[in-house]
Design an enzyme around this catalytic site. Structure first.
Site, PDB file in Angstrom:
ATOM      1  N   HIS A 104      -0.771  71.164  87.624  1.00  0.00           N
ATOM      2  CA  HIS A 104       0.088  71.255  88.913  1.00  0.00           C
ATOM      3  C   HIS A 104       0.598  72.656  89.024  1.00  0.00           C
ATOM      4  O   HIS A 104       1.067  73.279  88.184  1.00  0.00           O
ATOM      5  CB  HIS A 104       1.289  70.344  88.983  1.00  0.00           C
ATOM      6  CG  HIS A 104       2.109  70.209  88.152  1.00  0.00           C
ATOM      7  ND1 HIS A 104       1.896  69.471  86.832  1.00  0.00           N
ATOM      8  CD2 HIS A 104       3.511  70.474  87.665  1.00  0.00           C
ATOM      9  CE1 HIS A 104       2.902  69.695  85.942  1.00  0.00           C
ATOM     10  NE2 HIS A 104       3.858  70.265  86.413  1.00  0.00           N
ATOM     11  N   HIS A 106       3.192  75.082  90.723  1.00  0.00           N
ATOM     12  CA  HIS A 106       4.592  75.355  91.182  1.00  0.00           C
ATOM     13  C   HIS A 106       4.615  76.358  92.215  1.00  0.00           C
ATOM     14  O   HIS A 106       4.376  77.544  92.030  1.00  0.00           O
ATOM     15  CB  HIS A 106       5.713  75.461  90.109  1.00  0.00           C
ATOM     16  CG  HIS A 106       5.839  74.302  89.279  1.00  0.00           C
ATOM     17  ND1 HIS A 106       6.820  73.229  89.670  1.00  0.00           N
ATOM     18  CD2 HIS A 106       5.315  73.847  88.139  1.00  0.00           C
ATOM     19  CE1 HIS A 106       6.996  72.734  88.689  1.00  0.00           C
ATOM     20  NE2 HIS A 106       5.989  72.894  87.534  1.00  0.00           N
TER      21      HIS A 106
END
Ligand SMILES: [Zn+2]
Length: 146
Positions: A104, A106
């Protein structure tokens, strides 16, 4: 439905709609949604639809779409919360602070005087490397390993 789902993974569950999230963009390969525990207003995560734990596990097409989506999201997130800048980062591996084992990115909006720190603050004590050590490391990276 993701084709490569880990049933214990919260991001796979978000991708599949089993856990609600504030989804802001979707592509064939990626989903972007607001972080449930934001570090700043507009803190957004971009994840591949398929479960891949580490950056190096990403197929090329997914990796290209992932960064392309980051490029699309940065100005949108910045404008949405009237930020002054953003940090873009990936915690890749538990030693780097990765808590959910699904890649993921950010996207964290930043504001003048918000008291935060740059990406340079994420590592520990800075190493004191000799010219020879720097040469060895550069060679190893170029070769793809030791
Ligand atoms: Zn997952």
């Amino acid at each position: 439905m993701s084709s490569n789902r880990d049933d214990d993974c919260i991001f796979c569950a978000i991708v599949d709609g089993d856990i609600p999230a504030r989804i802001v963009r979707e592509t064939d390969h990626t989903v972007a949604f607001l972080d449930a525990n934001p570090l700043a207003p507009g803190h957004t995560l971009v994840v591949p639809r398929d479960h891949h734990e580490r950056v190096a596990d990403l197929p090329e097409a997914v990796s290209e779409t992932l960064f392309s989506e980051v490029t699309q999201l940065v100005p949108r997130a910045e404008a949405a919360v009237d930020a002054d800048g953003l940090n873009v980062g990936i915690n890749d591996g538990s030693a780097a602070g990765q808590e959910v084992p699904h890649v993921h990115v950010h996207v964290v909006p930043r504001f003048d005087g918000d008291g935060g720190a740059p990406i340079h603050a994420v590592a520990g004590e800075r190493p004191d490397l000799s010219e020879a050590e720097l040469d060895d490391i550069a060679d190893a990276i170029e070769r793809g390993g030791r």
